[in-house]
Design a protein around this motif. Structure first.
Motif, PDB file in Angstrom:
ATOM      1  N   ASP A   1       0.832  -1.209   0.000  1.00 53.77           N
ATOM      2  CA  ASP A   1       0.000   0.000   0.000  1.00 53.77           C
ATOM      3  C   ASP A   1       0.866   1.257   0.000  1.00 53.77           C
ATOM      4  O   ASP A   1       0.579   2.225  -0.725  1.00 53.77           O
ATOM      5  CB  ASP A   1      -0.922  -0.001   1.220  1.00 53.77           C
ATOM      6  CG  ASP A   1      -2.024  -1.055   1.137  1.00 53.77           C
ATOM      7  OD1 ASP A   1      -2.341  -1.473   0.003  1.00 53.77           O
ATOM      8  OD2 ASP A   1      -2.545  -1.455   2.194  1.00 53.77           O
ATOM      9  N   GLU A   2       1.933   1.255   0.804  1.00 50.88           N
ATOM     10  CA  GLU A   2       2.831   2.416   0.857  1.00 50.88           C
ATOM     11  C   GLU A   2       3.501   2.653  -0.489  1.00 50.88           C
ATOM     12  O   GLU A   2       3.616   3.799  -0.956  1.00 50.88           O
ATOM     13  CB  GLU A   2       3.895   2.197   1.932  1.00 50.88           C
ATOM     14  CG  GLU A   2       3.370   2.228   3.359  1.00 50.88           C
ATOM     15  CD  GLU A   2       4.454   1.876   4.357  1.00 50.88           C
ATOM     16  OE1 GLU A   2       5.584   1.551   3.928  1.00 50.88           O
ATOM     17  OE2 GLU A   2       4.182   1.920   5.574  1.00 50.88           O
TER      18      GLU A   2
ATOM     19  N   ASP B   1       1.241   4.002  -3.236  1.00 54.78           N
ATOM     20  CA  ASP B   1       1.043   5.437  -3.043  1.00 54.78           C
ATOM     21  C   ASP B   1       2.287   6.210  -3.468  1.00 54.78           C
ATOM     22  O   ASP B   1       2.181   7.263  -4.116  1.00 54.78           O
ATOM     23  CB  ASP B   1       0.720   5.719  -1.564  1.00 54.78           C
ATOM     24  CG  ASP B   1       0.528   7.197  -1.299  1.00 54.78           C
ATOM     25  OD1 ASP B   1      -0.429   7.784  -1.838  1.00 54.78           O
ATOM     26  OD2 ASP B   1       1.346   7.774  -0.552  1.00 54.78           O
TER      27      ASP B   1
ATOM     28  N   SER C   1       2.397   6.454  -7.163  1.00 53.29           N
ATOM     29  CA  SER C   1       1.128   6.950  -7.727  1.00 53.29           C
ATOM     30  C   SER C   1       0.420   5.902  -8.583  1.00 53.29           C
ATOM     31  O   SER C   1      -0.051   6.195  -9.688  1.00 53.29           O
ATOM     32  CB  SER C   1       1.370   8.231  -8.546  1.00 53.29           C
ATOM     33  OG  SER C   1       1.983   9.222  -7.769  1.00 53.29           O
TER      34      SER C   1
ATOM     35  N   THR D   1      -1.890   3.661  -6.875  1.00 51.58           N
ATOM     36  CA  THR D   1      -2.935   3.099  -6.017  1.00 51.58           C
ATOM     37  C   THR D   1      -4.200   2.799  -6.794  1.00 51.58           C
ATOM     38  O   THR D   1      -4.833   1.749  -6.610  1.00 51.58           O
ATOM     39  CB  THR D   1      -3.240   4.066  -4.858  1.00 51.58           C
ATOM     40  OG1 THR D   1      -2.052   4.267  -4.078  1.00 51.58           O
ATOM     41  CG2 THR D   1      -4.328   3.493  -3.963  1.00 51.58           C
TER      42      THR D   1
END
Length: 312
Positions: free
Chosen positions: A118-119, A122, A125, A127
């Motif tokens: 998830d990190e 993000d 860019s 996600t």
């Protein structure tokens, strides 16, 4: 904790009778971005494979993260991130699973891998592309995903081989921003690139390799100062009325600069004052079809040190 992330002394790599790397010394410090530049066949890839602990050293000494790759290869590789020149993503999996499964290869706990995925999505860019198949991504998205995958194990040292090859200018600048953020976060970067502007933007220090040897080393600014002039005047004469060639025109302006280089379509005059060169050209009654004064770049240094001829 030592600041030497990579230390090589007299490093050599041979393939039979062919010596690809001929005894180079390299010192990469913690937290810096270090570049390898050179034409095809210069030995960059062979050096990078030894640094990645996937190709044995033929001679000299090499320490990666303070360890000997011959004795501690798995431990070194566990702390490296590698972004290869060619994307090796699994096209049958979606974006999320490409990162998740790769993270599990390192034995990272499932919950922690999910958190890191998830990190990273993000960070690059992507996600909103988590459930998309890799084959549906643009080239820039695939490159960002490859970099994200190389970070899943939180590496101390990130190796990037031609990270922006084939990308459009917008995608290149997005990646430059992400790599700069990584360096700010303390990740040590080692980069090979054919883009001189990329090396100037990203590298704190770099080496220029040619024919298996290091022919220059320093920061981009230091290399430009040492091997070029502050400015370059580009003179395009077209077809002169008297039929003079560029070589003949170069002789007429050679004393206006420190060095003159003749190309098929223009003459380059290297000087610390390009405008003074242009004024001198006009004072001699010469009328170039077009003139340009620009600052010297790392590309000028690179071509002077390694030549303009193609290397197969």
């Amino acid at each position: 904790m030592t600041d030497a992330m990579i230390s090589a002394v007299g490093l050599r790599k041979s393939f039979g009778d062919f010596e690809a790397v001929k005894g180079i010394d390299v010192d990469v410090r913690r937290g810096e971005a270090f570049g390898f530049l050179g034409p095809n066949g210069a030995g960059k890839s062979s050096a990078m494979r030894m640094i990645a602990a996937v190709s044995p050293v033929s001679g000299g000494e090499l320490r990666i993260l303070g360890m000997d790759p011959a004795a501690h290869g798995p431990a070194i590789r566990g702390r490296l991130g590698v972004c290869p020149q060619e994307d090796t993503l699994d096209n049958e999996l979606n974006v999320y699973d490409n990162l998740y499964i790769y993270g599990r290869y390192f034995g990272i706990d499932k919950a922690l891998v999910r958190e890191r995925v998830d990190e990273l999505l993000d960070f690059v860019s992507l996600t909103d592309k988590a459930t998309s198949r890799v084959e549906d991504l643009s080239g820039g998205m695939k490159r960002r995903l490859t970099i994200a995958r190389s970070l899943v194990n939180r590496p101390d040292l990130l190796l990037l081989d031609e990270p922006t090859t084939g990308l459009d200018p917008q995608a290149r600048h997005v990646l430059w921003d992400q790599l700069f953020r990584l360096k700010q976060a303390g990740v040590t970067l080692v980069i090979t690139t054919h883009y001189m502007d990329e090396a100037e933007q990203l590298c704190d220090r770099l080496v220029v390799m040619d024919k298996g040897l290091i022919v220059a080393e320093g920061s981009p600014r230091e290399l430009i100062d040492a091997h070029s002039t502050r400015e370059v005047a580009e003179l395009r004469f077209g077809v002169a009325p008297e039929g003079d060639s560029n070589e003949a025109m170069a002789e007429k302006v050679a004393d206006l600069g420190d060095r003159v280089e003749v190309l098929p379509d223009r003459v380059l005059v290297y000087s610390d004052d390009g405008e003074a060169v242009i004024a001198g050209v006009h004072e001699r009654g010469l009328q170039p079809a077009a003139v340009l004064v620009r600052r010297s770049t790392l590309e000028d240094v690179f071509l002077r040190l390694t030549g303009r001829s193609l290397v197969d």
